[in-house]
Design a protein around this motif. Structure first.
Motif, mmCIF file in Angstrom:
data_model
loop_
_atom_site.group_PDB
_atom_site.id
_atom_site.type_symbol
_atom_site.label_atom_id
_atom_site.label_comp_id
_atom_site.label_asym_id
_atom_site.label_seq_id
_atom_site.Cartn_x
_atom_site.Cartn_y
_atom_site.Cartn_z
ATOM 1 N N TYR A 38 -14.143 34.342 91.917
ATOM 2 C CA TYR A 38 -13.595 35.241 90.903
ATOM 3 C C TYR A 38 -13.651 34.569 89.537
ATOM 4 O O TYR A 38 -13.445 33.368 89.399
ATOM 5 N N LYS A 86 -11.431 40.890 86.106
ATOM 6 C CA LYS A 86 -10.104 41.495 86.286
ATOM 7 C C LYS A 86 -10.113 43.019 86.191
ATOM 8 O O LYS A 86 -9.566 43.702 87.064
ATOM 9 N N LEU A 117 -3.486 37.726 89.608
ATOM 10 C CA LEU A 117 -4.747 37.344 88.974
ATOM 11 C C LEU A 117 -4.534 36.431 87.772
ATOM 12 O O LEU A 117 -5.344 35.536 87.507
ATOM 13 N N GLU A 118 -3.444 36.630 87.053
ATOM 14 C CA GLU A 118 -3.203 35.842 85.839
ATOM 15 C C GLU A 118 -2.506 34.517 86.100
ATOM 16 O O GLU A 118 -2.670 33.578 85.326
ATOM 17 N N VAL A 139 -3.762 32.805 91.209
ATOM 18 C CA VAL A 139 -5.062 32.637 91.869
ATOM 19 C C VAL A 139 -5.293 31.162 92.168
ATOM 20 O O VAL A 139 -5.132 30.309 91.293
ATOM 21 N N TYR A 180 -10.113 32.605 94.889
ATOM 22 C CA TYR A 180 -10.272 34.055 94.953
ATOM 23 C C TYR A 180 -11.757 34.360 94.821
ATOM 24 O O TYR A 180 -12.468 33.714 94.045
ATOM 25 N N CYS A 217 -12.932 42.212 97.219
ATOM 26 C CA CYS A 217 -12.365 40.964 96.717
ATOM 27 C C CYS A 217 -11.272 40.497 97.670
ATOM 28 O O CYS A 217 -10.735 41.283 98.446
#
Length: 147
Positions: free
Chosen positions: A5, A10, A37-38, A41, A44, A56
């Motif tokens: 990722y 995002k 995600l912010e 992670v 990922y 994902c």
């Protein structure tokens, strides 16, 4: 192609999540996913086909790295049932197995997806009603050793 990722993914991942809401995710989980995600992670991955992200999923580590947790699996509804989720899950299990510190692999999912994880080798350990949101129960599962 499965690749790590990147933060520039995002918005595309949020589109995937929304495409699976409310069938597999509660609307309230969007903010949790953004926070993940912010801020949370660790490992990922995204699965791309023809330059478009269609799936994902991640791995997080707990208890001093001895427990790996499969996290935030999402596959585009148009691609479900085509082996993408299985490919992504088995890829992460193999990645985890490379880490000698990890002693167990768990996944925390819902009643809507736990059968999928059974098919790839996880066994149900615990259920908690309305854990994720009303109508979205926690199904905690552990990967069978020897797989």
């Amino acid at each position: 192609m499965i690749r790590p990722y990147h933060p520039s993914d995002k918005n595309e991942l949020l589109v995937l999540l929304k495409a699976n809401t409310p069938e597999y995710f509660a609307p309230s989980e969007e903010n949790d996913f953004i926070d993940y995600l912010e801020k949370e992670v660790e490992d990922y991955f995204v699965l791309e086909e023809n330059g478009k992200i269609v799936g994902c999923g991640g791995i997080n580590y707990w208890e001093n790295g001895t427990v790996a947790r499969i996290s935030w699996d999402i596959v585009h509804p148009d691609q479900q049932g085509k082996g993408i989720g299985k490919k992504l899950t088995l890829f992460r299990i193999e990645e985890i197995k490379k880490n000698q510190t990890v002693q167990s692999i768990i996944v925390r999912t819902s009643q809507l997806a736990f059968r999928f994880y059974e098919k790839v080798g996880f066994e149900l350990e615990k259920i908690e009603k309305d854990y994720w949101a009303k109508g979205f129960d926690l199904y905690e599962m552990r990967y069978k050793t020897g797989n």
